[in-house]
Design a protein around this motif. Sequence first.
Motif, mmCIF file in Angstrom:
data_model
loop_
_atom_site.group_PDB
_atom_site.id
_atom_site.type_symbol
_atom_site.label_atom_id
_atom_site.label_comp_id
_atom_site.label_asym_id
_atom_site.label_seq_id
_atom_site.Cartn_x
_atom_site.Cartn_y
_atom_site.Cartn_z
ATOM 1 N N ALA B 16 -8.028 -10.479 64.292
ATOM 2 C CA ALA B 16 -7.037 -10.580 65.185
ATOM 3 C C ALA B 16 -5.555 -11.911 65.298
ATOM 4 O O ALA B 16 -5.008 -11.820 64.822
ATOM 5 C CB ALA B 16 -7.071 -10.671 66.697
ATOM 6 N N VAL B 17 -7.111 -13.135 64.859
ATOM 7 C CA VAL B 17 -6.746 -13.995 64.025
ATOM 8 C C VAL B 17 -5.945 -14.495 62.881
ATOM 9 O O VAL B 17 -5.019 -14.797 62.536
ATOM 10 C CB VAL B 17 -7.893 -15.253 64.621
ATOM 11 N N GLY B 18 -6.847 -13.557 62.949
ATOM 12 C CA GLY B 18 -6.641 -13.301 60.609
ATOM 13 C C GLY B 18 -4.550 -12.530 61.148
ATOM 14 O O GLY B 18 -4.378 -13.151 60.025
ATOM 15 N N ILE B 106 0.198 -8.330 68.727
ATOM 16 C CA ILE B 106 0.265 -8.256 69.878
ATOM 17 C C ILE B 106 -0.055 -7.751 70.519
ATOM 18 O O ILE B 106 -1.105 -7.651 72.058
ATOM 19 C CB ILE B 106 2.450 -7.492 70.120
ATOM 20 N N GLY B 107 -0.569 -6.527 70.562
ATOM 21 C CA GLY B 107 -1.724 -5.426 71.189
ATOM 22 C C GLY B 107 -2.849 -5.434 71.144
ATOM 23 O O GLY B 107 -3.452 -5.848 72.223
ATOM 24 N N MET B 108 -3.778 -6.158 70.183
ATOM 25 C CA MET B 108 -4.830 -6.720 70.166
ATOM 26 C C MET B 108 -5.190 -7.887 70.860
ATOM 27 O O MET B 108 -6.173 -8.005 71.591
ATOM 28 C CB MET B 108 -5.606 -7.362 68.343
ATOM 29 N N PHE B 112 -7.327 -7.599 74.202
ATOM 30 C CA PHE B 112 -8.572 -8.237 74.025
ATOM 31 C C PHE B 112 -8.539 -9.308 75.774
ATOM 32 O O PHE B 112 -9.196 -9.649 76.463
ATOM 33 C CB PHE B 112 -8.425 -9.820 73.289
ATOM 34 N N GLY B 113 -7.518 -9.593 75.821
ATOM 35 C CA GLY B 113 -6.949 -10.537 77.871
ATOM 36 C C GLY B 113 -6.453 -10.517 78.681
ATOM 37 O O GLY B 113 -7.462 -10.187 79.321
ATOM 38 N N THR B 114 -6.367 -9.061 78.191
ATOM 39 C CA THR B 114 -7.079 -7.916 79.506
ATOM 40 C C THR B 114 -8.366 -7.703 79.981
ATOM 41 O O THR B 114 -8.748 -8.114 81.239
ATOM 42 C CB THR B 114 -5.934 -6.181 79.539
ATOM 43 N N SER B 115 -8.709 -7.333 78.669
ATOM 44 C CA SER B 115 -10.251 -6.243 79.592
ATOM 45 C C SER B 115 -11.037 -8.196 79.251
ATOM 46 O O SER B 115 -11.825 -7.315 80.292
ATOM 47 C CB SER B 115 -10.477 -6.056 77.996
ATOM 48 N N LYS B 116 -10.720 -9.035 78.767
ATOM 49 C CA LYS B 116 -11.497 -10.297 79.208
ATOM 50 C C LYS B 116 -11.068 -10.251 80.670
ATOM 51 O O LYS B 116 -11.973 -10.929 81.380
ATOM 52 C CB LYS B 116 -11.155 -11.491 78.234
ATOM 53 N N ILE B 185 -8.872 0.116 72.799
ATOM 54 C CA ILE B 185 -7.482 0.851 71.857
ATOM 55 C C ILE B 185 -6.528 1.183 71.781
ATOM 56 O O ILE B 185 -5.499 1.139 71.220
ATOM 57 C CB ILE B 185 -8.605 1.743 70.305
ATOM 58 N N VAL B 186 -6.692 2.060 73.065
ATOM 59 C CA VAL B 186 -5.385 2.552 73.607
ATOM 60 C C VAL B 186 -4.299 2.320 73.933
ATOM 61 O O VAL B 186 -3.647 1.798 73.271
ATOM 62 C CB VAL B 186 -5.583 3.141 74.463
ATOM 63 N N CYS B 187 -4.550 0.889 74.844
ATOM 64 C CA CYS B 187 -3.597 -0.815 75.010
ATOM 65 C C CYS B 187 -3.219 -0.922 73.594
ATOM 66 O O CYS B 187 -2.351 -0.893 74.285
ATOM 67 C CB CYS B 187 -4.844 -1.713 75.370
ATOM 68 N N ILE B 188 -4.251 -0.507 72.013
ATOM 69 C CA ILE B 188 -2.876 -1.623 71.263
ATOM 70 C C ILE B 188 -2.660 -0.670 70.732
ATOM 71 O O ILE B 188 -1.072 -1.071 70.095
ATOM 72 C CB ILE B 188 -4.716 -2.189 70.331
ATOM 73 N N ALA B 189 -2.686 0.211 70.470
ATOM 74 C CA ALA B 189 -1.599 1.604 69.935
ATOM 75 C C ALA B 189 -0.595 1.550 70.979
ATOM 76 O O ALA B 189 0.363 1.779 70.434
ATOM 77 C CB ALA B 189 -2.654 2.954 70.087
ATOM 78 N N VAL B 190 -0.729 1.861 72.372
ATOM 79 C CA VAL B 190 0.485 1.985 73.118
ATOM 80 C C VAL B 190 1.445 0.550 72.940
ATOM 81 O O VAL B 190 2.795 0.829 72.304
ATOM 82 C CB VAL B 190 0.247 1.803 74.727
ATOM 83 N N ALA B 191 0.958 -0.903 72.850
ATOM 84 C CA ALA B 191 1.565 -1.760 72.602
ATOM 85 C C ALA B 191 2.724 -1.272 71.448
ATOM 86 O O ALA B 191 3.546 -1.684 71.612
ATOM 87 C CB ALA B 191 1.854 -2.956 72.484
ATOM 88 N N ALA B 192 1.770 -1.786 70.468
ATOM 89 C CA ALA B 192 2.119 -1.535 69.368
ATOM 90 C C ALA B 192 2.922 -0.327 68.776
ATOM 91 O O ALA B 192 4.278 -0.300 67.831
ATOM 92 C CB ALA B 192 1.449 -0.861 67.777
ATOM 93 N N VAL B 193 2.816 1.288 69.195
ATOM 94 C CA VAL B 193 4.099 2.061 69.064
ATOM 95 C C VAL B 193 5.602 1.538 70.264
ATOM 96 O O VAL B 193 6.202 1.753 69.159
ATOM 97 C CB VAL B 193 3.439 3.117 69.704
#
Lengths: 231, 231, 231
Positions: B16-18, B106-108, B112-116, B185-193
């Motif tokens: 994500a950082v990269g 954005i998704g990542m 990470f924010g929500t799960s932490k 993973i689902v979160c990242i997919a939803v946000a990105a899509v």
Amino acid sequence: MTEPLFVIPLWADLTAVGLGGIQGALFASGFRGQRRLDLLGVALIGILIGMGGGLIRDLLLNVPLTTLQSNWYLITATGAALLGMLLANVFQRLNRVIVGLDAVVIGMFGAFGTSKALALGLPAVPAVFVGVCAAVGGSVLRDVIMGLPVAVMHVGSLYAVAAGAGCVTLVILDAVGVDLVIGAIVCIAVAAVIRILAVVFDLSLPEQRLLHRRKVAGETTAIPVVRPPAD
Amino acid sequence: MTEPLFVIPLWADLTAVGLGGIQGALFASGFRGQRRLDLLGVALIGILIGMGGGLIRDLLLNVPLTTLQSNWYLITATGAALLGMLLANVFQRLNRVIVGLDAVVIGMFGAFGTSKALALGLPAVPAVFVGVCAAVGGSVLRDVIMGLPVAVMHVGSLYAVAAGAGCVTLVILDAVGVDLVIGAIVCIAVAAVIRILAVVFDLSLPEQRLLHRRKVAGETTAIPVVRPPAD
Amino acid sequence: MTEPLFVIPLWADLTAVGLGGIQGALFASGFRGQRRLDLLGVALIGILIGMGGGLIRDLLLNVPLTTLQSNWYLITATGAALLGMLLANVFQRLNRVIVGLDAVVIGMFGAFGTSKALALGLPAVPAVFVGVCAAVGGSVLRDVIMGLPVAVMHVGSLYAVAAGAGCVTLVILDAVGVDLVIGAIVCIAVAAVIRILAVVFDLSLPEQRLLHRRKVAGETTAIPVVRPPAD
């Protein structure tokens, strides 16, 4: 929660805060924007520059904010800001004073940030990062709040490079086994010298000159547009 | 103070950082404002976007800043920002690359924010809030520091809605008992899509187009005022 | 980590958050800038003003952010922001409502910030600082994110002085041995009355009037420059 391992001596910390407060108030007094700052605004900028470096450092390190643990920090920053306002008319055109103060303040906040980070056990690279953020953070806040282009972004090689070089020096000296106090002094010297040399040899206070030019340009468009056609 | 319960794997966090670093540098390289950023400025924007999400997340959660506990975060962000600068000429007009990277980043950061936040025991609504702040915070900082209108405020439904939808999905999946990794993973997919669909069907990178138009308009008033009367 | 010594009652805290949310949304709805905010932008400003004071207070105090420990803060802020948007057409020209809400919100955030700081053992001066930052911080964030000149800097004597007077009163009452709750109520009253008197007797909502004038001036230069010479 406060670590007993490393304490920046209060007088050193207050010196940085005081110099920052004077420098900030001098800068803000010299500011001619679309809307003049009132006196309180000038004082607030001074306080912000005096306190900002320490606040950002401690927020990044997630430790209680040192600058809020004693009355002295705010009293010093406020007094220094008032002094800066009083001296503004004297020093206004002595850009050298502002530049010199600025250079020392950058070095001090960089040195304190990096050495506190090292003392808290952070690795070398983040320690440099914390130092640089502490060194330039106050001026970034100042520019954002005053609505100026952020100097560090545009002509900031001077600032950020000077702070970075100082902090890297400190980290190397610390790794080699040199005492933190000596390392911090060398760091301040390196940062201040680079910043001053940059100003002397390259460009004299570039961001302020550019700002002025921009302001003037802005005012020219803003006012005399209605000038009647010459004949 | 660091909780052992939940650890975002280092490789995921560094990815994500990269990606953020590359995306930030590409964005900053393409920027044509009143005053061009120097190379250091472009690099700083890349580092800011790469690091910003994690910093904001951990500040809101009041835990030690993960991105400062290891050298790798800053090294990755800096390397990625330099890579982004080198690739800028290649990718400049490939808006799709910027948009795509942006959407995944954005998704990542949201995931990470929500799960932490959930792992630290925050309730559902603040967990979504932390995720959205982590997802869009870097770009808000970028816009503020670059002196641009904050994209999230004006055309940001895209950003904030995409991040919000992803984070809400993650919270629901977590409440239903789905594993956090799968939820992320689902979160990242939803946000990105959502973000990509919004760009594809609605408007192609609206905030940048609008910015350009505004800049051009600004320059037109700023320069040709002195044109002599025609006759 | 959470101190049991001092708890701002949830209903009081939520009242401040809710009033802040309404006030923020009303302000943002009335905003006519170069680029209109979309509805989400207006809601975000409301949430920001509602949540901002508490977030800044707890960041400065380095304690877990109270506003993220319960779902109610965000729900209240969001609901209040939506309410503010709905009421915007009704209240738009009732500047008094905005000013009144503003004055009470400043007082409440100031009182809660200072009393929490005192309860955590901070000395008097930093306790006032935390209170003032909590009181005006939300509006500073709002102005920075909306790209407006920061009101506190330019015409802010009103804001900062009102908040400061209230917080100083609270600190003095606390030192004299008055109960914190009574001190907080007096603080709110002092801050609100000063702010309202300043508006009534000095200048009616100066920052907004000035802003409007500036916007109008900006637009005048931006458009009719091409006017052909009269003849």
